[in-house]
Motif scaffolding. Structure first.
Motif, mmCIF file in Angstrom:
data_model
loop_
_atom_site.group_PDB
_atom_site.id
_atom_site.type_symbol
_atom_site.label_atom_id
_atom_site.label_comp_id
_atom_site.label_asym_id
_atom_site.label_seq_id
_atom_site.Cartn_x
_atom_site.Cartn_y
_atom_site.Cartn_z
ATOM 1 N N ARG A 50 0.857 -1.172 0.000
ATOM 2 C CA ARG A 50 0.000 0.000 0.000
ATOM 3 C C ARG A 50 0.897 1.227 0.000
ATOM 4 N NH1 ARG A 50 -5.076 0.733 0.653
ATOM 5 N NH2 ARG A 50 -5.416 -1.362 1.435
ATOM 6 N N TRP A 51 0.651 2.146 -0.928
ATOM 7 C CA TRP A 51 1.402 3.395 -0.985
ATOM 8 C C TRP A 51 0.461 4.518 -1.403
ATOM 9 C CZ3 TRP A 51 5.393 5.401 1.085
ATOM 10 C CH2 TRP A 51 5.968 6.562 0.571
ATOM 11 N N GLN A 52 0.450 5.571 -0.609
ATOM 12 C CA GLN A 52 -0.385 6.746 -0.849
ATOM 13 C C GLN A 52 -1.853 6.361 -1.065
ATOM 14 O OE1 GLN A 52 1.758 8.750 -4.013
ATOM 15 N NE2 GLN A 52 3.133 9.696 -2.531
ATOM 16 N N GLY A 53 -2.329 5.443 -0.204
ATOM 17 C CA GLY A 53 -3.733 5.080 -0.190
ATOM 18 C C GLY A 53 -4.179 4.062 -1.217
ATOM 19 N N ALA A 54 -3.275 3.581 -2.040
ATOM 20 C CA ALA A 54 -3.662 2.619 -3.074
ATOM 21 C C ALA A 54 -2.775 1.377 -3.003
ATOM 22 C CB ALA A 54 -3.531 3.249 -4.460
ATOM 23 N N VAL A 55 -3.340 0.254 -3.386
ATOM 24 C CA VAL A 55 -2.565 -0.982 -3.458
ATOM 25 C C VAL A 55 -1.753 -0.957 -4.752
ATOM 26 C CG1 VAL A 55 -2.698 -3.497 -3.628
ATOM 27 C CG2 VAL A 55 -4.238 -2.261 -2.081
ATOM 28 N N GLN A 56 -0.463 -1.180 -4.609
ATOM 29 C CA GLN A 56 0.466 -1.179 -5.740
ATOM 30 C C GLN A 56 0.984 -2.602 -5.958
ATOM 31 O OE1 GLN A 56 1.141 1.842 -7.311
ATOM 32 N NE2 GLN A 56 -0.263 2.787 -5.858
ATOM 33 N N ARG A 57 1.290 -2.914 -7.190
ATOM 34 C CA ARG A 57 1.882 -4.214 -7.542
ATOM 35 C C ARG A 57 2.968 -3.955 -8.567
ATOM 36 N NH1 ARG A 57 -3.481 -5.076 -6.989
ATOM 37 N NH2 ARG A 57 -4.144 -6.883 -5.796
ATOM 38 N N GLY A 58 4.032 -4.735 -8.455
ATOM 39 C CA GLY A 58 5.060 -4.597 -9.476
ATOM 40 C C GLY A 58 6.334 -5.305 -9.107
ATOM 41 N N PRO A 59 7.227 -5.403 -10.069
ATOM 42 C CA PRO A 59 8.514 -6.043 -9.807
ATOM 43 C C PRO A 59 9.429 -5.112 -9.013
ATOM 44 C CG PRO A 59 8.463 -5.195 -12.034
ATOM 45 C CD PRO A 59 7.096 -4.959 -11.452
ATOM 46 N N GLU A 60 10.229 -5.694 -8.165
ATOM 47 C CA GLU A 60 11.257 -4.970 -7.423
ATOM 48 C C GLU A 60 12.446 -5.908 -7.264
ATOM 49 O OE1 GLU A 60 9.664 -1.715 -4.440
ATOM 50 O OE2 GLU A 60 8.900 -3.684 -3.859
ATOM 51 N N ILE A 61 13.484 -5.380 -6.689
ATOM 52 C CA ILE A 61 14.684 -6.147 -6.358
ATOM 53 C C ILE A 61 14.869 -6.048 -4.855
ATOM 54 C CG2 ILE A 61 17.160 -6.431 -6.759
ATOM 55 C CD1 ILE A 61 15.464 -6.685 -9.334
ATOM 56 N N VAL A 62 15.147 -7.170 -4.205
ATOM 57 C CA VAL A 62 15.451 -7.141 -2.778
ATOM 58 C C VAL A 62 16.941 -7.437 -2.603
ATOM 59 C CG1 VAL A 62 14.839 -9.553 -2.270
ATOM 60 C CG2 VAL A 62 14.758 -7.863 -0.465
#
Length: 117
Positions: A50-62
């Motif tokens: 959740r970011w800025q009130g919305a659910v976000q989805r996507g690729p990232e690197i950990v």
């Protein structure tokens, strides 16, 4: 855990999430070159958050850095300089158990000699 590992010299993992391989490479290399981490694992992940009130989805690197607890503040300062996110995610995870030899390698490689940062 030995007495010396109870404080800042205990081995820990620090996870940092970044947007792409370019940022991952810059941060991982800087951590190892500056002796802030003994090693950094880089893995592609799929994130849901959740970011800025919305659910976000996507690729990232950990990034998972093998380091010492005493290095967290220096790692945080470096990541703040190099990370593009408004809120860079940093998590310190205690290592419950490892071999004495491996803990010694982490301590030697990410030693708390402040001249290296």
């Amino acid at each position: 855990m030995t007495a010396s590992e109870e404080g800042g010299s205990r081995p820990v993992l620090i996870q940092i999430t970044v947007p792409d391989q370019t940022v991952a490479g810059v941060i991982a290399t800087a951590l190892v070159e500056r002796h802030l981490a003994a090693a950094v694992h880089v893995a592609e992940i799929a994130s849901v958050y959740r970011w800025q009130g919305a659910v976000q989805r996507g690729p990232e690197i950990v990034l998972t850095a093998k380091t010492l607890a005493a290095r967290f503040a220096a790692i945080e300062a470096l990541v703040d300089k190099l990370h593009p996110y408004d809120l860079p995610p940093l998590l310190q995870i205690d290592i419950a158990q490892t071999t004495p030899a491996y803990a010694a390698w982490i301590a030697e490689s990410a030693g708390v000699d402040d001249r290296l940062t």
